[in-house]
Scaffold this motif. Structure first.
Motif, mmCIF file in Angstrom:
data_model
loop_
_atom_site.group_PDB
_atom_site.id
_atom_site.type_symbol
_atom_site.label_atom_id
_atom_site.label_comp_id
_atom_site.label_asym_id
_atom_site.label_seq_id
_atom_site.Cartn_x
_atom_site.Cartn_y
_atom_site.Cartn_z
ATOM 1 N N GLU A 19 0.827 -1.210 0.000
ATOM 2 C CA GLU A 19 0.000 0.000 0.000
ATOM 3 C C GLU A 19 0.860 1.259 0.000
ATOM 4 O O GLU A 19 0.543 2.246 -0.671
ATOM 5 N N ASN A 20 1.988 1.195 0.718
ATOM 6 C CA ASN A 20 2.889 2.361 0.722
ATOM 7 C C ASN A 20 3.432 2.627 -0.671
ATOM 8 O O ASN A 20 3.536 3.775 -1.107
ATOM 9 N N VAL A 35 -5.193 1.935 -5.063
ATOM 10 C CA VAL A 35 -5.318 3.087 -4.179
ATOM 11 C C VAL A 35 -5.944 4.231 -4.990
ATOM 12 O O VAL A 35 -5.718 4.306 -6.204
ATOM 13 N N TYR A 87 -7.794 2.539 -0.064
ATOM 14 C CA TYR A 87 -7.203 1.281 -0.573
ATOM 15 C C TYR A 87 -8.318 0.286 -0.763
ATOM 16 O O TYR A 87 -9.209 0.174 0.084
ATOM 17 N N PRO A 125 -6.253 8.838 1.296
ATOM 18 C CA PRO A 125 -6.297 7.838 0.222
ATOM 19 C C PRO A 125 -7.289 6.710 0.577
ATOM 20 O O PRO A 125 -7.598 6.503 1.735
ATOM 21 N N ILE A 140 -6.462 8.494 -4.881
ATOM 22 C CA ILE A 140 -6.288 9.762 -4.135
ATOM 23 C C ILE A 140 -6.857 10.900 -4.989
ATOM 24 O O ILE A 140 -6.970 10.780 -6.218
ATOM 25 N N LEU A 153 0.692 4.105 -2.802
ATOM 26 C CA LEU A 153 0.431 5.508 -2.469
ATOM 27 C C LEU A 153 1.535 6.417 -3.011
ATOM 28 O O LEU A 153 1.266 7.493 -3.579
ATOM 29 N N ARG A 184 0.952 9.384 -5.598
ATOM 30 C CA ARG A 184 1.308 10.779 -5.258
ATOM 31 C C ARG A 184 2.226 11.388 -6.319
ATOM 32 O O ARG A 184 2.092 12.566 -6.667
#
Ligand SMILES: Nc1ncnc2c1ncn2[C@@H]1O[C@H](COP(=O)(O)OP(=O)(O)OP(=O)(O)O)[C@@H](O)[C@H]1O
Ligand SMILES: [Mg+2]
Length: 459
Positions: free
Chosen positions: A41-42, A126, A113, A111, A128, A45, A49
Motif C-alpha cells: 500500500e505504501n 489506491v 485502498y 487515500p 487519491i 500511495l 502521489r
C-alpha cells in the motif's frame, strides 16, 4: 487407542505441539500478511502521489505527464502488472486505462485502498484526489493506481514460510528426541523383563530395584511382594507334602510289620486273627488320613465363584451331623446338644459344610473329658448365619492356639488324630468367604468356642 506407551506418550506430546504450531503459525501468517499489505500500500500511495504531482494546468486545460519513476517503484522479479487512471471530476480521462474501477475516499485528502478486478485479474488499488485551482475554478483530479498481487504474495511467503518450517522442524526434533529418550529410558524395564524371563521356576529371590526409576520401583516392589508370598506358599506346600508323607509312613510301616508277623504266624489261628484285625486298623487309619487329605485339597481348590452354588440349610446340615455324632458322644459320656434355628439358608457346598460341622463338633466331643457338655448352635440374623460349637473341656494351651489351624498341627499327643481337622474347617469357611474364629470361655467357665460366620448378602 493403542496400548503402546511410546505411541501414547507421543500423542501426549504431538497433540499440544500441533495446536501450538497451528496457533503460532496462524499468528505469524497474519503478521506477515499485514506487513506485506503495508509495504504494497505504501508503494501504491507513493506511485499515486508522484503521478498526482505531475498534473498541471496548461492553457486552461488539465494535463498529466506520467513520470517513469512512478511505475518503476513496482519493478519486481514477479513482473506484476500495473494499471493507473487519472481522470477529472467532469469525467475526462487524462491518462491510463479508461475502464479502471476507480473509487474515491469520502474525505478528499485521505487515500482509499481497495481490492478490485481488472481485465479478469484481481488487483489491489489506491485512489487519491488532488484539487487543482485556476482562476477561481476548482477541479478534482482522481488518481488511481492498481497492481496485481504476485510480488505481495511472494513477500508474504518469504516472511511466513521460514517461520513455519522452523516450527515444524522443532516439533520433529522434539518427537525424535522423545522416541530416542523413551527407548533409552525403557531399557531398565526391559532388563527387569529379561531378569524375570530368565528365571528358573523355583528362583524366588526378589528382583533388584536399585537401578530402577522412581516411577517403576513401586511396580517391581509389588512384584517382589508377590514373589515373597509365592515363596511362603511354596515353602508351606513343601512342608505339607513332607508332613503328609510322614503321616502316611507311620501306618504303612506298621502295616509292613503286621504283615511280617502274620506271615510268621499264619498257622497259629488266634494270633493270625489278631494280626489281621491290627492290619485292618492300620489300613483304616490310612484310609481316614487319605480322605482327609483329599477333603483338604478339595476345600483348598474350591473357590466361592466355582462352588456348586446351591442354597443349603446349615441348620439341617448341623442337625444331621449331630445325629451322626450322637453314638460317639454317648460312648465318651458327653452330653451333646443342639440349638438350631428352624432354617438358615446360605449358598454353599453341602458336603463341605457337613465336613466343617463334623470336624469342629468331633473335636469338641473328642477333647472334652467324660461327663462334659458340647453344644452345636446355628443362629441367624439379617447379615449372617453363624455356627457355634461350645464345649466345657480343657481348652487349648495358650502357646498352641495360634497354630491349631495349621495342617498337621496337634496340641495333644495322647489322643489319635491327623491334625488336619481345623485346617480343613478353615479352608471350607474361606471357600465360602466366611470367617472362622476360636475363642476360650471366660473363667471360671472352661472350654473352647469355635464360630464360623457366613454372610447372607453373598447369596
Ligand atoms: N475343642 C477342643 N478342645 C481342646 N483342644 C482342641 C479342641 N479342638 C481342637 N483342639 C486341639 O487342636 C488340635 C488340632 O485340631 P484338629 O482338628 O486340626 O486336629 P486333630 O483333631 O488332632 O486331628 P483330626 O481332626 O485330623 O483327626 C488338636 O490336636 C487338639 O489338640
Ligand atoms: Mg479334629
Amino acid at each position: 487407542m493403542t496400548n503402546s506407551l511410546r505411541v501414547r506418550l507421543l500423542w501426549w506430546l504431538l497433540v499440544p505441539l500441533a495446536i501450538y504450531v497451528f496457533v503460532t503459525g496462524k499468528a505469524a501468517y497474519d503478521n506477515a500478511r499485514h506487513t506485506a499489505d503495508l509495504v504494497q500500500e505504501n508503494t501504491l500511495l507513493a506511485s499515486a502521489r508522484m503521478i498526482a504531482g505531475e498534473v498541471e494546468w496548461s492553457d486552461g486545460r488539465l494535463l498529466v505527464d506520467i513520470p517513469p519513476a512512478a511505475l518503476e517503484v513496482f519493478a519486481s522479479p514477479q513482473g506484476d502488472q500495473v494499471f493507473y487512471n487519472v481522470s477529472v471530476d467532469d469525467g475526462r480521462l487524462l491518462a491510463g486505462v479508461p475502464d479502471f474501477p476507480a473509487r474515491q475516499a469520502a474525505r478528499h485528502d485521505s487515500p482509499i485502498y481497495y481490492d478490485a478486478d481488472l481485465h479478469g485479474k484481481p488487483i489491489r488499488a489506491v485512489g487519491i484526489v488532488r484539487q487543482m485551482y485556476d482562476n477561481g475554478a476548482i477541479r478534482r483530479v482522481l488518481v488511481s493506481v492498481g497492481k496485481t498481487q504476485a510480488s505481495r504474495d511472494a513477500m508474504l511467503r518469504e516472511l511466513w514460510r521460514p517461520q513455519l518450517v522452523r516450527q515444524i522442524e522443532m516439533v520433529l526434533l522434539a518427537v525424535a528426541l522423545a522416541c530416542i529418550g523413551l527407548t533409552f529410558e525403557l531399557r531398565p524395564l526391559l532388563k527387569v523383563k529379561e531378569e524375570v524371563m530368565d528365571r528358573d521356576p523355583m528362583q524366588l529371590e526378589p528382583l533388584r530395584v536399585e537401578r530402577l526409576h522412581t516411577e517403576l520401583r513401586p511396580i517391581v516392589e509389588a512384584i517382589n511382594q508377590c514373589i515373597a508370598r509365592l515363596g511362603l506358599q511354596v515353602a508351606a506346600q513343601r512342608r505339607f507334602i513332607a508332613d503328609a508323607a510322614h503321616q502316611l509312613r507311620t501306618p504303612l510301616t506298621l502295616l509292613e510289620t503286621q504283615l511280617q508277623f502274620a506271615r510268621q504266624h499264619r498257622d497259629i489261628e488266634p494270633t493270625l486273627s489278631e494280626a489281621l484285625a491290627a492290619m485292618q486298623r492300620s489300613n483304616r487309619s490310612m484310609v481316614g488320613l487319605t480322605n482327609k487329605l483329599l477333603l483338604l485339597a478339595q476345600a483348598e481348590a474350591a473357590d466361592y465363584t466355582q462352588l456348586a452354588r446351591q442354597k443349603v440349610d446349615l441348620a439341617s446340615i448341623a442337625q444331621d451331623v449331630v445325629e451322626d455324632l450322637a453314638m460317639f458322644a454317648q460312648k465318651r459320656d458327653i452330653d451333646l446338644g443342639a440349638e438350631l434355628v428352624e432354617s438358615a439358608w446360605i449358598i454353599g457346598h453341602e458336603a463341605l459344610l457337613s465336613a466343617l460341622v463334623f470336624n469342629v463338633a468331633e473335636n469338641a466331643i473328642r477333647y472334652t473329658q467324660p461327663g462334659g457338655h458340647v453344644t452345636v448352635c446355628v443362629a441367624r440374623d439379617a447379615q449372617r448365619v453363624t455356627l457355634t460349637v461350645t464345649d466345657d473341656g480343657p481348652g487349648i494351651p495358650a502357646e498352641a492356639r495360634s497354630r491349631v489351624f495349621e495342617p498337621f498341627y496337634r496340641a495333644s499327643s495322647d489322643t489319635e488324630g491327623t491334625g488336619l481337622g481345623l485346617a480343613i474347617a478353615k479352608e471350607i469357611v474361606q471357600a465360602h468367604r466366611g470367617e472362622i474364629a476360636l475363642k476360650h470361655r471366660e473363667p471360671p467357665k472352661r472350654g473352647v468356642i469355635v464360630t464360623a460366620a457366613f454372610f447372607v448378602d453373598l447369596m
